[in-house]
Write an enzyme that holds these catalytic residues in place. Structure first.
Site, PDB file in Angstrom:
ATOM      1  N   ASP A 213       0.822  -1.205   0.000  1.00 48.59           N
ATOM      2  CA  ASP A 213       0.000   0.000   0.000  1.00 48.59           C
ATOM      3  C   ASP A 213       0.863   1.264   0.000  1.00 48.59           C
ATOM      4  O   ASP A 213       1.765   1.395   0.837  1.00 48.59           O
ATOM      5  CB  ASP A 213      -0.876  -0.033   1.262  1.00 48.59           C
ATOM      6  CG  ASP A 213      -2.028   0.951   1.205  1.00 48.59           C
ATOM      7  OD1 ASP A 213      -2.908   0.785   0.345  1.00 48.59           O
ATOM      8  OD2 ASP A 213      -2.049   1.893   2.030  1.00 48.59           O
TER       9      ASP A 213
ATOM     10  N   GLU B  64       1.971  -0.375  -4.748  1.00 53.04           N
ATOM     11  CA  GLU B  64       0.971   0.580  -5.211  1.00 53.04           C
ATOM     12  C   GLU B  64       1.677   1.918  -5.341  1.00 53.04           C
ATOM     13  O   GLU B  64       2.053   2.527  -4.338  1.00 53.04           O
ATOM     14  CB  GLU B  64      -0.181   0.678  -4.209  1.00 53.04           C
ATOM     15  CG  GLU B  64      -1.330   1.489  -4.778  1.00 53.04           C
ATOM     16  CD  GLU B  64      -2.185   2.168  -3.722  1.00 53.04           C
ATOM     17  OE1 GLU B  64      -3.324   2.534  -4.032  1.00 53.04           O
ATOM     18  OE2 GLU B  64      -1.710   2.349  -2.583  1.00 53.04           O
TER      19      GLU B  64
HETATM   20  O1  TEU Z   1      -4.801   3.821  -1.715  1.00 51.14           O
HETATM   21  C1  TEU Z   1      -3.930   4.855  -1.944  1.00 51.14           C
HETATM   22  C2  TEU Z   1      -4.212   5.889  -2.897  1.00 51.14           C
HETATM   23  O2  TEU Z   1      -3.341   6.685  -2.979  1.00 51.14           O
HETATM   24  C3  TEU Z   1      -5.475   6.172  -3.597  1.00 51.14           C
HETATM   25  O3  TEU Z   1      -5.836   5.312  -4.563  1.00 51.14           O
HETATM   26  C4  TEU Z   1      -6.474   6.663  -2.621  1.00 51.14           C
HETATM   27  O4  TEU Z   1      -6.903   5.727  -1.712  1.00 51.14           O
HETATM   28  C5  TEU Z   1      -7.690   7.228  -3.130  1.00 51.14           C
HETATM   29  O5  TEU Z   1      -8.315   6.564  -4.058  1.00 51.14           O
HETATM   30  C6  TEU Z   1      -7.887   8.632  -2.802  1.00 51.14           C
HETATM   31  O6  TEU Z   1      -8.500   9.288  -3.827  1.00 51.14           O
HETATM   32  C7  TEU Z   1      -4.479   2.901  -0.736  1.00 51.14           C
HETATM   33  C8  TEU Z   1      -5.586   1.907  -0.593  1.00 51.14           C
HETATM   34  O7  TEU Z   1      -5.708   1.183  -1.780  1.00 51.14           O
HETATM   35  C9  TEU Z   1      -6.826   2.621  -0.191  1.00 51.14           C
HETATM   36  O8  TEU Z   1      -7.941   1.782  -0.147  1.00 51.14           O
HETATM   37  C10 TEU Z   1      -6.579   3.265   1.133  1.00 51.14           C
HETATM   38  O9  TEU Z   1      -7.662   4.063   1.488  1.00 51.14           O
HETATM   39  C11 TEU Z   1      -5.312   4.096   1.159  1.00 51.14           C
HETATM   40  O10 TEU Z   1      -4.217   3.493   0.515  1.00 51.14           O
HETATM   41  C12 TEU Z   1      -4.873   4.329   2.579  1.00 51.14           C
HETATM   42  O11 TEU Z   1      -4.384   3.136   3.102  1.00 51.14           O
END
Ligand code: TEU
Ligand code: CA
Length: 598
Positions: free
Chosen positions: A245, A299
């Site tokens: 993440d 990610e």
């Molecule tokens: O997502 C990180 C991210 O930077 C984005 O995609 C964000 O969540 C978002 O869509 C804001 O517009 C990751 C996870 O996949 C997400 O579900 C979490 O909320 C986030 O990290 C925090 O852990």
């Protein structure tokens, strides 16, 4: 950059052989211990064959997959009960979104205890049973590693906030205010400042996401050791790797300057790629990952295609792959939906392809739990074209160069939810945004909801549609934790499993084709017609093996001429059954997909 086609065969073989001999022995039989190094290099265009390059990954969002006990919340037993369904799709790896103990401020992306299973999801025994069921089916499991931040209820933070001299103080990022305000002007992805004043010590802590998600201080070696230990805890249970993440955010510029003038409201490019990121990833690799045969996918929100090789070039020993966001967020201007064009999408894939050479590897995905439904965002979810366009997208995802990621429900062609009021949403991003935008009169409620209908993360989080019984068969209880899409009556797994022409059946056929076709995995990628606004046509070439993919991204019937010198060969798959034989041109129906073996 890829090896130029004109390079001498000897040169390619030499490079390939070196790469091959450096690579560790593989578990995957198809990569073949019996193959000679030269053959192996030839059959992979110079790439070192790896199981995770050949695998297709299926993402499970546990809260929404399957409820086994009627409480309306998906759980681990529910996943275990549907492993045959997942295996039947022909995927090799399952990515499980967070299953750890959490107060669920952000659906498990706020972890309270990394070594405990979330109570609603079950017990450690349920996890072990799930892992066993996966291994029995010769599949693999990767977990979500969320270590940029923890929950504020994690014991480290509970301690950290107590006093400035607490032994855990330095596990998080604390700063005094500046002129009675936050230490800098950074914003949280979930609205408002990224800093929160904590009354106990009158200092601010950093949270790039929710207030209940304080950022860990990776510059503290103790924090890094804690993370490596918890990784080993799960790897020693036999899991096969991690999706990491927001991993490019872990290293911070500790002087915390304000946003630069030109940051264009896109904080991710400021937060990513901090000063010690590479150092920490290499340390993690040395201390943990190198000791196991696992896959890693970072990610990489805020990482450009140009920066990608610095994270995934195998010689650097950091990550195997990253998710680049350029394609999935092509339909966004900040938080706002924007219409995208096919040439823009193609240009992104070409750029990603050019920026990575034989030492790097890509991912291919256009949806996940943070984005709207695949067919609604990139296809046509009208009744007439939903299934056909979902199959066009499946064809693309499974024939581009990179490891494909399928998000649960997309294999059924599930669509966005017809949201009409704020009460239907659950997501913290939506709720905080509602306060910051609508309740403070910056945006009208109608405009806010209209945008969310196209962009909200909750579109992807509505429960899986298993059958036409109440709540789509997701739960036997009276109510699911999130609204169920009313179209479950027509779009559901039971119906699609019984239909040879369904989206699910097509995914299975595409996965079969990909599995037996090395050109679709390791072949060079060439976009034949970058400017065409409706047709996406490309080749994948591996030695003498050449595949031609032609996708109609529109509802129009199109008579398509292939570039000079290229003829369509034998049809390998199509979403409209057997296409007529063509010599000079192809008569494509609206949303038709064809793959030819040339
Ligand atoms: O997502 C990180 C991210 O930077 C984005 O995609 C964000 O969540 C978002 O869509 C804001 O517009 C990751 C996870 O996949 C997400 O579900 C979490 O909320 C986030 O990290 C925090 O852990
Ligand atoms: Ca349950």
């Amino acid at each position: 950059m890829k090896l130029p086609q004109a390079a001498s065969v000897g040169f390619i073989l030499a490079i390939g052989a070196v790469v091959w001999s450096l690579s560790k022995p593989l578990r995957n039989a198809s990569a073949g211990a019996a193959q000679t190094s030269v053959e192996a290099a030839m059959s992979a265009n110079g790439y070192a064959p790896k199981w995770w390059k050949e695998a297709v990954v299926y993402q499970v969002y546990p809260r929404s997959f399957k409820d086994s006990n009627g409480d309306g919340i998906g759980d681990l037993k529910g996943i275990t009960s549907e492993l045959d369904y997942i295996e039947g799709l022909g995927v090799e790896v399952i990515w499980l979104s967070p299953h750890y103990d959490s107060p669920n401020a952000d659906n498990g992306y706020d972890i309270r205890d990394y070594r405990k299973v979330m109570t609603e999801f079950g017990t450690m025994a349920d996890f072990d049973a799930l892992l066993k069921g996966i291994k029995q089916r010769h599949m693999k499991l990767i977990l979500d590693l969320v270590v940029n931040h923890t929950s504020d209820e994690h014991k480290w933070f509970v301690e950290s906030r107590k006093s400035k001299d607490n032994p855990y103080r330095n596990y998080y990022i604390w700063r005094p205010g500046k002129d009675g305000r936050e230490p800098n002007n950074w914003v949280s992805f979930f609205s408002g400042s990224a800093w929160k004043l904590d009354p106990a010590t009158n200092e601010y802590y950093l949270h790039l996401f929710a207030e209940k998600q304080p950022d860990l201080n990776w510059d503290n070696p103790k924090v890094r050791q804690e993370v490596y230990d918890l990784m080993k805890f799960w790897l020693d249970k036999g899991v096969d790797g991690f999706r990491m993440d927001v991993i490019p955010f872990i290293s911070k510029n500790q002087s915390f300057p304000d946003f630069p003038q030109d940051f264009h409201g896109e904080p991710q490019y400021v937060y990513a790629m901090g000063p010690h990121l590479h150092e920490y990833l290499q340390e993690m690799n040395r201390e943990v990952l190198s000791k196991y045969d696992v896959m890693t996918v970072g990610e990489a929100f805020g990482v450009t295609p140009q920066q990608t090789p610095s994270l995934v070039d195998e010689r650097r020993q950091e990550l195997n792959m990253i998710f680049n966001f350029d394609a999935v967020r092509l339909n966004r201007q900040g938080r706002q939906w924007r219409d995208w064009t096919l040439p823009e999408l193609k240009a992104i894939y070409t750029r990603l392809d050019h920026e990575t050479d034989v030492h790097s590897w890509n991912t291919v995905f256009l949806s996940n739990h943070d984005n709207p439904r695949l067919v609604s965002a990139f296809g046509d979810d009208s009744e007439r074209y939903r299934a056909a366009s979902a199959k066009v997208l499946a064809t693309m995802l499974l024939t581009l160069r990179g490891t494909p990621f399928i998000y649960q429900g997309d294999e059924l062609g599930m669509t966005n939810y017809p949201f009409s009021k704020i009460e239907e949403f659950d997501d913290i991003e939506v709720k905080n945004g509602w306060k910051a935008e609508v309740l403070s009169n910056k945006v009208s409620a109608a405009d806010y909801i209209a945008n969310l209908r196209k962009t909200s993360r909750d579109n992807a989080r509505t429960p899986m549609q298993w059958d036409s019984s109440p709540n789509g068969g997701f739960t036997t209880g009276p109510k699911a934790w999130l609204v169920v899409n009313p179209n479950y009556i027509d779009i559901n797994a039971r119906q699609e499993l019984a239909d040879n022409d369904s989206v699910y059946a097509y995914y299975r056929r595409m996965n079969d084709l990909r599995k037996k076709t090395r050109a679709l995995i390791y072949g060079d990628y060439h976009d034949l017609d970058p400017q065409n606004p409706k047709v996406f046509a490309y080749t994948r070439t591996l030695g003498k093996e050449k595949y031609l993919v032609v996708l109609n991204f529109s509802e129009d019937a199109i008579s398509y001429s292939l570039p000079a010198g290229l003829k369509a060969g034998q049809l390998a798959i199509s979403n409209f059954g057997k296409a007529e034989e063509q010599t000079s041109g192809l008569n494509l129906k609206g949303w038709e997909a064809r793959v030819y073996q040339n």
